[in-house]
Design a protein around this motif. Sequence first.
Motif, mmCIF file in Angstrom:
data_model
loop_
_atom_site.group_PDB
_atom_site.id
_atom_site.type_symbol
_atom_site.label_atom_id
_atom_site.label_comp_id
_atom_site.label_asym_id
_atom_site.label_seq_id
_atom_site.Cartn_x
_atom_site.Cartn_y
_atom_site.Cartn_z
ATOM 1 N N SER A 2 -21.813 17.991 -2.495
ATOM 2 C CA SER A 2 -22.532 19.157 -2.988
ATOM 3 C C SER A 2 -22.857 20.106 -1.845
ATOM 4 N N GLU A 3 -22.940 21.386 -2.176
ATOM 5 C CA GLU A 3 -23.221 22.404 -1.175
ATOM 6 C C GLU A 3 -24.693 22.336 -0.760
ATOM 7 N N ILE A 4 -24.927 22.468 0.550
ATOM 8 C CA ILE A 4 -26.293 22.414 1.063
ATOM 9 C C ILE A 4 -26.949 23.787 0.908
ATOM 10 N N THR A 5 -28.147 23.806 0.376
ATOM 11 C CA THR A 5 -28.936 25.035 0.322
ATOM 12 C C THR A 5 -29.651 25.212 1.651
ATOM 13 N N LEU A 6 -29.403 26.332 2.320
ATOM 14 C CA LEU A 6 -29.994 26.568 3.632
ATOM 15 C C LEU A 6 -31.381 27.167 3.469
ATOM 16 N N ASN A 7 -32.366 26.527 4.049
ATOM 17 C CA ASN A 7 -33.746 26.962 3.939
ATOM 18 C C ASN A 7 -34.321 27.262 5.312
ATOM 19 N N TYR A 8 -35.274 28.180 5.347
ATOM 20 C CA TYR A 8 -35.974 28.497 6.589
ATOM 21 C C TYR A 8 -37.478 28.342 6.383
ATOM 22 N N ALA A 9 -38.147 27.846 7.391
ATOM 23 C CA ALA A 9 -39.604 27.814 7.365
ATOM 24 C C ALA A 9 -40.140 29.225 7.570
ATOM 25 N N SER A 10 -41.325 29.473 7.081
ATOM 26 C CA SER A 10 -41.966 30.762 7.345
ATOM 27 C C SER A 10 -42.300 30.863 8.826
ATOM 28 N N PRO A 11 -42.545 32.070 9.341
ATOM 29 C CA PRO A 11 -42.831 32.229 10.772
ATOM 30 C C PRO A 11 -43.997 31.366 11.241
ATOM 31 N N VAL A 12 -44.003 31.078 12.529
ATOM 32 C CA VAL A 12 -45.112 30.337 13.123
ATOM 33 C C VAL A 12 -46.425 31.050 12.807
ATOM 34 N N ASP A 13 -47.400 30.309 12.326
ATOM 35 C CA ASP A 13 -48.680 30.881 11.914
ATOM 36 C C ASP A 13 -49.789 29.936 12.365
ATOM 37 N N LEU A 14 -50.303 30.174 13.562
ATOM 38 C CA LEU A 14 -51.341 29.305 14.115
ATOM 39 C C LEU A 14 -52.669 29.470 13.379
ATOM 40 N N ASP A 15 -52.914 30.649 12.838
ATOM 41 C CA ASP A 15 -54.167 30.858 12.106
ATOM 42 C C ASP A 15 -54.214 29.982 10.859
ATOM 43 N N THR A 16 -53.087 29.866 10.180
ATOM 44 C CA THR A 16 -53.050 29.084 8.952
ATOM 45 C C THR A 16 -52.856 27.598 9.205
ATOM 46 N N HIS A 17 -51.919 27.272 10.102
ATOM 47 C CA HIS A 17 -51.526 25.875 10.275
ATOM 48 C C HIS A 17 -52.093 25.230 11.537
ATOM 49 N N GLY A 18 -52.653 26.023 12.445
ATOM 50 C CA GLY A 18 -53.186 25.480 13.690
ATOM 51 C C GLY A 18 -52.080 25.070 14.644
ATOM 52 N N HIS A 19 -52.468 24.522 15.782
ATOM 53 C CA HIS A 19 -51.521 24.008 16.764
ATOM 54 C C HIS A 19 -51.032 22.634 16.337
ATOM 55 N N TYR A 20 -49.836 22.291 16.788
ATOM 56 C CA TYR A 20 -49.284 20.998 16.418
ATOM 57 C C TYR A 20 -50.105 19.869 17.032
ATOM 58 N N ARG A 21 -50.377 18.846 16.235
ATOM 59 C CA ARG A 21 -51.037 17.628 16.705
ATOM 60 C C ARG A 21 -50.299 16.435 16.102
ATOM 61 N N PRO A 22 -49.976 15.439 16.905
ATOM 62 C CA PRO A 22 -49.381 14.226 16.321
ATOM 63 C C PRO A 22 -50.310 13.626 15.278
ATOM 64 N N GLY A 23 -49.712 12.975 14.281
ATOM 65 C CA GLY A 23 -50.499 12.395 13.198
ATOM 66 C C GLY A 23 -51.288 11.178 13.639
ATOM 67 N N GLY A 24 -51.976 10.581 12.701
ATOM 68 C CA GLY A 24 -52.863 9.465 13.012
ATOM 69 C C GLY A 24 -52.224 8.100 12.933
ATOM 70 N N ARG A 25 -50.918 8.040 12.853
ATOM 71 C CA ARG A 25 -50.221 6.771 12.704
ATOM 72 C C ARG A 25 -50.504 5.838 13.875
ATOM 73 N N LEU A 26 -50.717 4.566 13.562
ATOM 74 C CA LEU A 26 -50.852 3.546 14.591
ATOM 75 C C LEU A 26 -49.475 2.952 14.885
ATOM 76 N N GLY A 27 -49.296 2.466 16.089
ATOM 77 C CA GLY A 27 -48.017 1.851 16.429
ATOM 78 C C GLY A 27 -47.213 2.720 17.370
ATOM 79 N N PRO A 28 -45.918 2.463 17.479
ATOM 80 C CA PRO A 28 -45.084 3.176 18.453
ATOM 81 C C PRO A 28 -45.060 4.686 18.197
ATOM 82 N N ARG A 29 -45.042 5.444 19.261
ATOM 83 C CA ARG A 29 -44.940 6.908 19.150
ATOM 84 C C ARG A 29 -43.568 7.306 18.613
ATOM 85 N N TYR A 30 -42.566 6.492 18.930
ATOM 86 C CA TYR A 30 -41.193 6.750 18.471
ATOM 87 C C TYR A 30 -40.762 5.554 17.618
#
Length: 313
Positions: A2-30
């Motif tokens: 099947s054909e892939i639908t190409l999608n784009y994220a909206s522009p970077v928006d720090l006011d709405t989404h804040g700065h990136y922070r790793p999640g709260g998962r316990l265990g290996p980082r990778y």
Amino acid sequence: MSEITLNYASPVDLDTHGHYRPGGRLGPRYPFQGRITDDGTGEFPAEPGRYHLYVAAVCPYAQRAAIVRSLKGLQEVVSLSYVDDDRDGRGWAFRERRGADPVNGFATLRQAYEATEPGFDGHVSVPVLWDRHGGRIVSNNFPDITLDLGTRFGGDPDVDLYPEELRPEIDALNTRIYEFVNTAGGKVAAATTEREYHEARRAVVDFLDELDARLADRRFLFGSAITESDVRLWPTLVRFDVADNPSARISERPLTAFPNLWAYARDLYQHPAFHENTDLTVLASTPRETEPWRVQVEPSTPDWDLPHRRAAL
């Protein structure tokens, strides 16, 4: 297919989404640590066209994977695409600047993590090695990815980045490269006292001096051929004068003041596999205000096209 639908994220928006922070998962980082096999066994056998690399131009660990792919001539074996250079709280995303996700049509890389582990709440990192057949991540463990690309898919038989007889020495040097170069900027920047800071930065400078001496009579870290160690070292060197050093205030001397190390770094940059996978325009960072007892370092942009004159070593 099947054909892939190409999608784009909206522009970077720090006011709405804040700065990136790793999640709260316990265990290996990778946490995804599948390995490629070259004997047809296991969950992830080496097969042309089956795997895809997600990378970022700004990430040195992702850059390693792109370089190894080119060194081994795997462009037609393992496909590759880039996430956008910038991120907000949503993490790495696909935007027009670097292009859409050609495999799954994801708008954000988090979707690849959630497809692999529903509800994933951990660090969304690059590089990611993706299995098209299983629709899941094989690995986001960056040291394994370059080793598997370099040893499991065949590729150019004249390029051996991890020779059997040198593996213990390569592994030992890689450990020190990781401690005193790859992660050194963060450690120096994180120092909270003047004594801790100077101890941390001197350890880095001493190691750079050691590497400079090592490279006086050999073209690359293990002689006349590029190895996994060179691939692990170089992406940090190319960022040293424009980002890591002025940001963390590591050394009064720029990379260009280490004569053998600087010539060696230019030698690698001028190799097609390194040059074609490097975007110098996105590597710089803005120095931050910091304590007066840290050394003052100004960003500088060295001339990477200067002759290196190391071919005879």
